[in-house]
Design a protein around this motif. Structure first.
Motif, PDB file in Angstrom:
ATOM      1  N   UNK A   1       3.771  -2.794  10.907  1.00  0.00           N
ATOM      2  CA  UNK A   1       2.692  -3.970   9.783  1.00  0.00           C
ATOM      3  C   UNK A   1       2.976  -2.581   7.936  1.00  0.00           C
ATOM      4  N   UNK A   2       3.158  -3.238   7.200  1.00  0.00           N
ATOM      5  CA  UNK A   2       2.883  -1.871   6.274  1.00  0.00           C
ATOM      6  C   UNK A   2       1.499  -1.344   5.874  1.00  0.00           C
ATOM      7  N   UNK A   3       0.470  -3.211   6.573  1.00  0.00           N
ATOM      8  CA  UNK A   3      -0.910  -1.985   6.104  1.00  0.00           C
ATOM      9  C   UNK A   3      -1.741  -2.392   7.143  1.00  0.00           C
ATOM     10  N   UNK A   4      -3.158  -1.807   7.622  1.00  0.00           N
ATOM     11  CA  UNK A   4      -3.355  -2.282   8.064  1.00  0.00           C
ATOM     12  C   UNK A   4      -5.520  -2.634   8.078  1.00  0.00           C
ATOM     13  N   UNK A   5      -6.079  -3.336   7.889  1.00  0.00           N
ATOM     14  CA  UNK A   5      -7.438  -3.309   8.193  1.00  0.00           C
ATOM     15  C   UNK A   5      -8.214  -3.037   8.000  1.00  0.00           C
ATOM     16  N   UNK A   6      -9.165  -1.506   8.610  1.00  0.00           N
ATOM     17  CA  UNK A   6      -9.934  -0.620   8.817  1.00  0.00           C
ATOM     18  C   UNK A   6     -11.225   0.282   8.531  1.00  0.00           C
ATOM     19  N   UNK A   7     -11.874   0.136   8.512  1.00  0.00           N
ATOM     20  CA  UNK A   7     -13.471  -0.125   8.006  1.00  0.00           C
ATOM     21  C   UNK A   7     -12.996   1.698   8.090  1.00  0.00           C
ATOM     22  N   UNK A   8     -12.865   2.699   8.943  1.00  0.00           N
ATOM     23  CA  UNK A   8     -12.731   4.065   9.053  1.00  0.00           C
ATOM     24  C   UNK A   8     -12.367   4.540  10.616  1.00  0.00           C
ATOM     25  N   UNK A   9     -11.888   5.166  10.941  1.00  0.00           N
ATOM     26  CA  UNK A   9     -11.355   5.892  12.064  1.00  0.00           C
ATOM     27  C   UNK A   9     -12.410   5.431  12.723  1.00  0.00           C
ATOM     28  N   UNK A  10     -12.140   5.372  14.098  1.00  0.00           N
ATOM     29  CA  UNK A  10     -13.173   5.589  15.704  1.00  0.00           C
ATOM     30  C   UNK A  10     -13.541   6.934  16.486  1.00  0.00           C
TER      31      UNK A  10
END
Length: 259
Positions: free
Chosen positions: A250-259
């Motif tokens: 995908x072009x983008x990924x919905x993530x809040x912050x690195x884990x």
């Protein structure tokens, strides 16, 4: 060179000059602007320095399965707890950037503002982010739209990205192999469970296309990865048809912050 060849060559040259002149005139009236903020740039589909800095590119270290960035390096091949607890129906996910800021604007403009001119540069970044999986794959398959939505929107943004990926990589794009047979609601605003229910039974292989997928390494293309419900449902269909390996790109990924 004969007279006919000379005339043809002359016509091509004249056409090229007119084409160049036309492009120059068009650029004088409509100068190239940044794909993120619309300020003037030196070329089409480019980003200004500020918008470029605003793209949160996803690079290693990240989970080898889900592609989620890690806050620190845990070593080669490390897999996140989420991927272990909830193994996805695909082999791996790769994305260019976090679905925020400039990346989010690019997705929105491609999808809702008919900016299909952005698909080429977005696909170029996706090829880099694919981690070699496009180079190793047998085919590229876009997540399809239901025909009703396709007629309303007039194009499928995932297919546009896949088309440019195929051109850049020389791999075949199979646009008609995977079908969306169920008209689904828009996923925006739905909970994770509602998203899964929404796309359950939504995909199917086109009749007689099983051998397109059986034993093949497939790259499944979509614009954004949010909860994984859509690409998960599509991946299950590909798996059932015997796909040997499925990469979601995908072009983008919905993530809040690195884990």
């Amino acid at each position: 060179m004969g007279i006919g060849d000379s005339l043809f060559s002359g016509l091509l040259s004249a056409s090229a000059i007119m084409s160049d002149a036309g492009r120059a005139a068009f650029r004088m009236i409509y100068p190239p602007t940044c794909a993120g903020c619309n300020c003037m740039t030196g070329r089409e589909a480019a980003l200004c320095a500020d918008c470029w800095r605003d793209v949160a590119f996803i690079d290693r270290p990240f989970c080898e399965v889900l592609g989620i960035p890690f806050a620190r390096d845990h070593g080669h091949g490390f897999v996140s707890a989420k991927a272990i607890a909830e193994p996805p129906p695909f082999d791996r996910l790769r994305s260019v950037a976090s679905h925020d800021g400039t990346a989010r604007k690019l997705v929105h403009r491609l999808k809702y503002q008919d900016r299909i001119d952005l698909a080429h540069v977005m696909a170029t970044w996706m090829l880099r982010a694919s981690d070699g999986t496009v180079a190793d794959c047998d085919c590229i398959i876009p997540v399809p739209l239901h025909r009703g939505r396709f007629l309303r929107r007039r194009f499928n943004q995932s297919a546009e990205l896949a088309r440019h990926l195929a051109k850049l990589s020389g791999k075949p794009m199979l646009a008609g192999t995977l079908l969306r047979v169920k008209p689904t609601e828009r996923q925006v605003g739905l909970s994770a469970n509602a998203r899964r229910d929404n796309v359950r039974g939504a995909f199917s292989l086109a009749a007689g296309s099983e051998m397109d997928v059986h034993g093949k390494r497939v790259v499944l293309v979509d614009d954004v990865y949010t909860t994984g419900a859509t690409v998960g449902a599509a991946s299950r269909v590909l798996r059932k048809a015997g796909a040997a390996d499925v990469t979601v790109l995908t072009f983008a990924m919905a993530i809040s912050e690195p884990i």
